[in-house]
Design a protein around this motif. Structure first.
Motif, PDB file in Angstrom:
ATOM      1  N   LYS A 114      -3.089  -1.997  -1.309  1.00 39.30           N
ATOM      2  CA  LYS A 114      -1.375  -2.426  -1.600  1.00 39.30           C
ATOM      3  C   LYS A 114      -0.557  -1.048  -1.512  1.00 39.30           C
ATOM      4  O   LYS A 114      -0.785  -0.054  -2.076  1.00 39.30           O
ATOM      5  CB  LYS A 114      -1.215  -2.981  -3.107  1.00 39.30           C
ATOM      6  CG  LYS A 114      -1.801  -4.300  -3.264  1.00 39.30           C
ATOM      7  CD  LYS A 114      -1.348  -4.872  -4.932  1.00 39.30           C
ATOM      8  CE  LYS A 114      -1.953  -6.441  -4.972  1.00 39.30           C
ATOM      9  NZ  LYS A 114      -3.292  -6.617  -4.657  1.00 39.30           N
ATOM     10  N   THR A 156      -1.284   9.007  -4.533  1.00 38.39           N
ATOM     11  CA  THR A 156       0.056   8.633  -4.028  1.00 38.39           C
ATOM     12  C   THR A 156       0.176   9.547  -2.571  1.00 38.39           C
ATOM     13  O   THR A 156      -0.426  10.698  -2.356  1.00 38.39           O
ATOM     14  CB  THR A 156       1.219   9.164  -4.839  1.00 38.39           C
ATOM     15  OG1 THR A 156       1.141  10.250  -5.293  1.00 38.39           O
ATOM     16  CG2 THR A 156       0.990   8.367  -6.104  1.00 38.39           C
ATOM     17  N   THR A 179      11.179  -0.785  -7.034  1.00 40.70           N
ATOM     18  CA  THR A 179       9.900  -0.197  -7.592  1.00 40.70           C
ATOM     19  C   THR A 179       9.057  -1.130  -8.129  1.00 40.70           C
ATOM     20  O   THR A 179       9.601  -2.197  -8.625  1.00 40.70           O
ATOM     21  CB  THR A 179      10.436   0.585  -8.792  1.00 40.70           C
ATOM     22  OG1 THR A 179      11.412   1.728  -8.414  1.00 40.70           O
ATOM     23  CG2 THR A 179       9.259   1.328  -9.536  1.00 40.70           C
ATOM     24  N   GLY A 180       7.690  -0.947  -8.013  1.00 41.21           N
ATOM     25  CA  GLY A 180       6.800  -1.919  -8.303  1.00 41.21           C
ATOM     26  C   GLY A 180       6.525  -3.180  -7.190  1.00 41.21           C
ATOM     27  O   GLY A 180       5.620  -3.827  -7.481  1.00 41.21           O
ATOM     28  N   LYS A 181       7.331  -3.232  -6.293  1.00 40.73           N
ATOM     29  CA  LYS A 181       7.221  -4.100  -5.287  1.00 40.73           C
ATOM     30  C   LYS A 181       6.226  -3.521  -4.420  1.00 40.73           C
ATOM     31  O   LYS A 181       5.937  -2.241  -3.710  1.00 40.73           O
ATOM     32  CB  LYS A 181       8.367  -4.649  -4.671  1.00 40.73           C
ATOM     33  CG  LYS A 181       9.574  -5.052  -5.493  1.00 40.73           C
ATOM     34  CD  LYS A 181       9.154  -6.473  -5.873  1.00 40.73           C
ATOM     35  CE  LYS A 181      10.347  -6.963  -7.101  1.00 40.73           C
ATOM     36  NZ  LYS A 181      11.372  -7.012  -6.278  1.00 40.73           N
ATOM     37  N   PHE A 182       5.356  -4.449  -3.701  1.00 42.10           N
ATOM     38  CA  PHE A 182       4.253  -4.069  -2.609  1.00 42.10           C
ATOM     39  C   PHE A 182       4.145  -4.903  -1.486  1.00 42.10           C
ATOM     40  O   PHE A 182       4.594  -6.221  -1.585  1.00 42.10           O
ATOM     41  CB  PHE A 182       3.081  -3.826  -3.369  1.00 42.10           C
ATOM     42  CG  PHE A 182       2.438  -5.026  -4.029  1.00 42.10           C
ATOM     43  CD1 PHE A 182       1.607  -5.903  -3.266  1.00 42.10           C
ATOM     44  CD2 PHE A 182       2.846  -5.362  -5.363  1.00 42.10           C
ATOM     45  CE1 PHE A 182       1.116  -7.260  -3.633  1.00 42.10           C
ATOM     46  CE2 PHE A 182       2.367  -6.407  -5.891  1.00 42.10           C
ATOM     47  CZ  PHE A 182       1.368  -7.547  -4.995  1.00 42.10           C
ATOM     48  N   ILE A 230       5.016   2.773  -7.810  1.00 44.28           N
ATOM     49  CA  ILE A 230       4.704   1.668  -8.675  1.00 44.28           C
ATOM     50  C   ILE A 230       5.866   1.864  -9.925  1.00 44.28           C
ATOM     51  O   ILE A 230       6.143   0.645 -10.494  1.00 44.28           O
ATOM     52  CB  ILE A 230       3.401   1.735  -9.165  1.00 44.28           C
ATOM     53  CG1 ILE A 230       2.538   1.771  -7.802  1.00 44.28           C
ATOM     54  CG2 ILE A 230       2.897   1.003 -10.338  1.00 44.28           C
ATOM     55  CD1 ILE A 230       1.000   2.212  -8.405  1.00 44.28           C
ATOM     56  N   TYR A 231       6.141   2.913 -10.382  1.00 38.75           N
ATOM     57  CA  TYR A 231       6.946   3.336 -11.538  1.00 38.75           C
ATOM     58  C   TYR A 231       8.172   4.016 -11.219  1.00 38.75           C
ATOM     59  O   TYR A 231       8.009   4.485 -10.014  1.00 38.75           O
ATOM     60  CB  TYR A 231       6.334   3.910 -12.668  1.00 38.75           C
ATOM     61  CG  TYR A 231       4.955   3.137 -12.918  1.00 38.75           C
ATOM     62  CD1 TYR A 231       4.950   2.031 -13.401  1.00 38.75           C
ATOM     63  CD2 TYR A 231       3.833   3.854 -12.588  1.00 38.75           C
ATOM     64  CE1 TYR A 231       3.693   1.492 -13.935  1.00 38.75           C
ATOM     65  CE2 TYR A 231       2.353   3.392 -12.910  1.00 38.75           C
ATOM     66  CZ  TYR A 231       2.488   2.004 -13.682  1.00 38.75           C
ATOM     67  OH  TYR A 231       1.355   1.370 -13.927  1.00 38.75           O
ATOM     68  N   THR A 232       9.281   4.042 -12.179  1.00 40.97           N
ATOM     69  CA  THR A 232      10.384   4.730 -11.794  1.00 40.97           C
ATOM     70  C   THR A 232      10.360   6.046 -11.599  1.00 40.97           C
ATOM     71  O   THR A 232      11.101   6.700 -10.729  1.00 40.97           O
ATOM     72  CB  THR A 232      11.453   4.431 -12.824  1.00 40.97           C
ATOM     73  OG1 THR A 232      10.947   4.756 -14.000  1.00 40.97           O
ATOM     74  CG2 THR A 232      11.934   2.729 -13.060  1.00 40.97           C
ATOM     75  N   TYR A 287       3.032   0.391  -2.065  1.00 40.71           N
ATOM     76  CA  TYR A 287       4.383   0.125  -2.914  1.00 40.71           C
ATOM     77  C   TYR A 287       5.355   1.134  -2.178  1.00 40.71           C
ATOM     78  O   TYR A 287       5.293   2.346  -2.523  1.00 40.71           O
ATOM     79  CB  TYR A 287       4.063   0.722  -4.337  1.00 40.71           C
ATOM     80  CG  TYR A 287       3.204  -0.193  -4.951  1.00 40.71           C
ATOM     81  CD1 TYR A 287       3.754  -1.288  -5.790  1.00 40.71           C
ATOM     82  CD2 TYR A 287       1.828  -0.330  -4.911  1.00 40.71           C
ATOM     83  CE1 TYR A 287       2.762  -2.008  -6.611  1.00 40.71           C
ATOM     84  CE2 TYR A 287       0.962  -1.069  -5.603  1.00 40.71           C
ATOM     85  CZ  TYR A 287       1.333  -1.872  -6.371  1.00 40.71           C
ATOM     86  OH  TYR A 287       0.545  -2.767  -7.116  1.00 40.71           O
ATOM     87  N   SER A 345       3.504   4.938  -2.705  1.00 44.29           N
ATOM     88  CA  SER A 345       2.123   4.602  -3.695  1.00 44.29           C
ATOM     89  C   SER A 345       1.217   3.905  -2.726  1.00 44.29           C
ATOM     90  O   SER A 345       1.691   2.640  -2.265  1.00 44.29           O
ATOM     91  CB  SER A 345       2.368   4.483  -4.960  1.00 44.29           C
ATOM     92  OG  SER A 345       3.265   5.233  -5.700  1.00 44.29           O
ATOM     93  N   HIS A 382       8.183   7.314  -9.818  1.00 42.42           N
ATOM     94  CA  HIS A 382       7.524   7.718  -8.298  1.00 42.42           C
ATOM     95  C   HIS A 382       8.709   7.416  -7.401  1.00 42.42           C
ATOM     96  O   HIS A 382       8.401   7.332  -6.278  1.00 42.42           O
ATOM     97  CB  HIS A 382       6.735   6.523  -8.119  1.00 42.42           C
ATOM     98  CG  HIS A 382       5.372   6.861  -9.137  1.00 42.42           C
ATOM     99  ND1 HIS A 382       4.354   5.695  -9.179  1.00 42.42           N
ATOM    100  CD2 HIS A 382       4.861   7.849  -9.855  1.00 42.42           C
ATOM    101  CE1 HIS A 382       3.463   6.076  -9.849  1.00 42.42           C
ATOM    102  NE2 HIS A 382       3.743   7.382 -10.331  1.00 42.42           N
TER     103      HIS A 382
END
Length: 358
Positions: free
Chosen positions: A65, A116, A46-49, A71-73, A67, A80, A75
């Motif tokens: 970007k 998303t 999560t949050g890695k892109f 982006i967040y947990t 993901y 995204s 999701h």
């Protein structure tokens, strides 16, 4: 009673008028971000892109970007996609509109989102994120009180065409069939190295005021002159003078020969392209013969591909056109057979590759 300050001007006075206008514009561009192996980046956290290359729209830099795990947990289970504004005019606000589309390997749009994407799923992960971005320029005011000078569009091509039709200033005449065509040596020489050598070079003829051409139809020579004088490099409509449509394929064949004769390379290629898109079972043999005679490699390949793709080689070989082709090119049957075998082999390889990918 007080005077009205907006009263109409008296006789002999001029009414002063000023004008201004608000001008606003926009710039639209598209960027494709191709993801070839989503399955390999899914699960990176999560949050890695992963990021697209930087692209510029409206004088500002942007990137996309992706993901894979959101982006967040909250999701989790979703990928995204965000558009990032990187840099532009300092302190300036940016107004823009955005459309993001997900396109799979068969170029089918899977959906359109602004924030998303639903989970990509297990399709192996080859898709394209299409970003259509419109950046709106800041509005500004222009003073248009002064008279605007309108510059007319150039009509040089029309002037030259009229000069050809009217024969004004002509210093050479071509006799083609029963028709006479007045023309201008400088114009012809500027467009054709053959005409240049004929009028001003070592090939210069003693009596070049009237040149007789016996091996060309008047309509073909007229079309060639139209091209020479038309700086937009257009080909005249293939119509006879009585308004009836002529055989366009035959016209293009004869025009290609004329273009090759006078070294009008662009016209030759234009004719080749028209013939390439107009190949059919009745004309493919004569078109192939023409392609070989005038070294038109693309046209030649198009003819052979047509024969191979429709499996009509045996039928084509029985036509009069092919028999005439064999008389001038005795090895053409073997050459076509080899080419057909090569094309079919490539098609079989491509089909096998597609099966393996599926």
């Amino acid at each position: 009673m007080a005077n009205n300050s907006t009263s109409a001007p008296k006789h002999g006075q001029y009414l002063s008028k000023t004008t201004s206008r608000c001008v606003a514009g926009s710039v639209t561009a598209m960027h494709d971000f191709v993801v070839t192996s989503f399955s390999l980046i899914e699960g990176m956290g999560t949050g890695k892109f992963v990021s697209s290359a930087t692209f510029t729209v409206g004088g500002r830099d942007w990137n996309i970007k992706l993901y894979p795990d959101g982006i967040y947990t909250e999701h989790k289970g979703y990928a995204s996609v965000l558009l990032y504004f990187l840099k532009g005019a300092a302190g300036a606000r940016v107004k823009f509109s955005l459309k993001l589309c997900l396109v799979d390997k068969s170029d089918q749009v899977s959906g359109t989102w602004t924030h998303t994407f639903d989970s990509i799923g297990g399709n192996g992960g080859c898709f394209t994120i299409k970003c259509v971005l419109t950046v709106v320029d800041d509005p500004h005011t222009q003073d248009v009180s002064a008279s605007t000078v309108i510059v007319p569009q150039s009509k040089l091509h029309q002037d030259l065409s009229h000069m050809l039709k009217n024969g004004e200033g002509a210093d050479v005449t071509f006799s083609v069939g029963a028709q006479l065509f007045p023309a201008h040596k400088c114009m012809l020489a500027a467009r054709s190295t053959v005409f240049k050598a004929e009028f001003f070079g070592a090939m210069k003829e003693r009596d070049d005021q009237c040149i007789k051409i016996d091996d060309m139809e008047p309509t073909i020579f007229e079309a060639l002159l139209y091209f020479v004088y038309n700086i937009l490099d257009k080909v005249a409509d293939s119509r006879t003078k009585n308004g009836c449509s002529s055989d366009e394929n035959t016209t293009m064949q004869h025009l290609l020969v004329a273009a090759d004769r006078y070294r009008l390379e662009r016209l030759r290629v234009m004719c080749e392209d028209k013939l390439r898109h107009g190949v059919d079972a009745q004309t493919v043999a004569t078109t192939l013969a023409l392609a070989k005679q005038h070294n038109c490699a693309q046209l030649k390949d198009a003819c052979i591909r047509f024969i191979a793709s429709r499996d009509i080689l045996d039928a084509i070989m029985e036509t009069d056109g092919f028999r005439h082709l064999e008389e001038s090119c005795p090895l053409i049957r073997e050459e076509i057979s080899d080419k057909v075998a090569t094309f079919r082999s490539r098609e079989d390889e491509s089909a096998a590759t597609l099966v393996m990918q599926e």
